[in-house]
Every structure is written in structure tokens, then in C-alpha cells.
Design a protein around this motif. Sequence first.
Motif, mmCIF file in Angstrom:
data_model
loop_
_atom_site.group_PDB
_atom_site.id
_atom_site.type_symbol
_atom_site.label_atom_id
_atom_site.label_comp_id
_atom_site.label_asym_id
_atom_site.label_seq_id
_atom_site.Cartn_x
_atom_site.Cartn_y
_atom_site.Cartn_z
ATOM 1 N N ALA A 103 -10.402 -56.140 -60.812
ATOM 2 C CA ALA A 103 -9.272 -56.520 -60.108
ATOM 3 C C ALA A 103 -9.052 -57.985 -59.517
ATOM 4 C CB ALA A 103 -9.035 -55.426 -58.952
ATOM 5 N N PHE A 104 -10.376 -58.375 -59.058
ATOM 6 C CA PHE A 104 -10.379 -59.737 -58.481
ATOM 7 C C PHE A 104 -10.231 -60.889 -59.672
ATOM 8 C CE2 PHE A 104 -12.074 -63.661 -57.383
ATOM 9 C CZ PHE A 104 -11.803 -64.287 -56.129
ATOM 10 N N PHE A 105 -11.009 -60.380 -60.935
ATOM 11 C CA PHE A 105 -10.931 -61.288 -61.717
ATOM 12 C C PHE A 105 -9.561 -61.457 -62.618
ATOM 13 C CE2 PHE A 105 -15.668 -60.199 -62.385
ATOM 14 C CZ PHE A 105 -16.142 -61.313 -61.367
ATOM 15 N N ASP A 106 -8.798 -60.122 -62.552
ATOM 16 C CA ASP A 106 -7.603 -60.038 -63.383
ATOM 17 C C ASP A 106 -6.585 -60.908 -62.381
ATOM 18 O OD1 ASP A 106 -7.909 -58.254 -65.222
ATOM 19 O OD2 ASP A 106 -7.368 -56.522 -64.147
ATOM 20 N N ALA A 107 -6.870 -61.010 -60.975
ATOM 21 C CA ALA A 107 -5.836 -61.622 -60.213
ATOM 22 C C ALA A 107 -6.165 -63.202 -60.066
ATOM 23 C CB ALA A 107 -5.814 -61.121 -58.886
ATOM 24 N N HIS A 108 -7.387 -63.599 -60.228
ATOM 25 C CA HIS A 108 -7.932 -64.847 -59.795
ATOM 26 C C HIS A 108 -8.871 -65.514 -60.848
ATOM 27 C CE1 HIS A 108 -6.171 -63.967 -55.767
ATOM 28 N NE2 HIS A 108 -7.018 -62.847 -55.715
ATOM 29 N N GLY A 109 -9.262 -64.895 -61.837
ATOM 30 C CA GLY A 109 -10.264 -65.495 -62.603
ATOM 31 C C GLY A 109 -11.532 -65.626 -62.098
ATOM 32 N N VAL A 110 -12.365 -66.342 -62.306
ATOM 33 C CA VAL A 110 -13.646 -66.837 -61.871
ATOM 34 C C VAL A 110 -13.613 -67.294 -60.456
ATOM 35 C CG1 VAL A 110 -15.748 -68.210 -62.270
ATOM 36 C CG2 VAL A 110 -14.637 -67.192 -64.246
ATOM 37 N N PRO A 111 -14.184 -66.990 -59.638
ATOM 38 C CA PRO A 111 -14.110 -67.564 -58.269
ATOM 39 C C PRO A 111 -13.981 -68.855 -58.000
ATOM 40 C CG PRO A 111 -15.542 -65.348 -58.124
ATOM 41 C CD PRO A 111 -15.313 -65.784 -59.596
#
Length: 137
Positions: free
Chosen positions: A19-27
Motif C-alpha cells: 500500500a505504501f509503495f502504491d501510494a508513494h513508490g520507493v521511500p
Amino acid sequence: MTDADPRAKLSLTWQQRFAFFDAHGVPSSSPQSRAALRALPFGTRMRITSNFLALFFFPFYFFAKGMWRKGVVWVGVAVALAALGVVLDVSDGVARAIGFGLVAGAMTTVNYGYYLHVVRGSRSWNILEGFARRSAS
């Protein structure tokens, strides 16, 4: 009938990472993704950016997750660095530092690599796939 979303069978931790990667990509890919990561609690940040199973079971964790190509590359990098260390006759401390750096690299790239493997069907040999910095749009 095929599964529309391969993520449905994943654990809650993997779903949270995806979910994080979907929303923001690589940190580390943009200022917005870094800010979104900093806004999370410490434990959640660690779960998104690191994978301790990959730390302890390097490089077998890549094979277990179906990313055998990346696992083969990690083994090749480890063998090449070990051979270079023997040729250059590096001290034990330097050899340990190189080893720790190697497994730290694996532990921080495996989560996004698995995301690309599951969600986008990536079968790349590139162990740093997706980690190039992007300019803010």
C-alpha cells in the motif's frame, strides 16, 4: 477464474508495504515519499524499508520469494567481493564491513523488489530496480 489482485493472499505486513509503495513508490524516490515515510511510526518505517528475514537468510530469502534472478545476482556480487577481498588481502574488519554492507543492501532492496515481482510481474536481474532517484514533478 484468476485472482484479480495477487496481494489478497499476502500477510498484513506485506499488504501494508505494498500500500505504501502504491501510494508513494520507493521511500527515497522523492521528497513526498520521504515525508510520507517520516510521518509513520518507527516500527512501521522499519517494516516498510527493511526486511530482517532477508538480513538473516541472505540470499536464500530472494529464492524463497521467487526472485531467483535477483538472488543469483546477489550471490554473484558476494562472490566477486569476497574474491576481491582475497586478492587485495583486506583485513578481517574490512571484510566484515563489506559483508554487513552487502546484507544491508539486500535487506533494504528486497521489499520493493518483491512488490515489483508480485504487482508488476517484474522478472528483472537488476537488484537495484526502481531505486533511481526521480525528480519532483
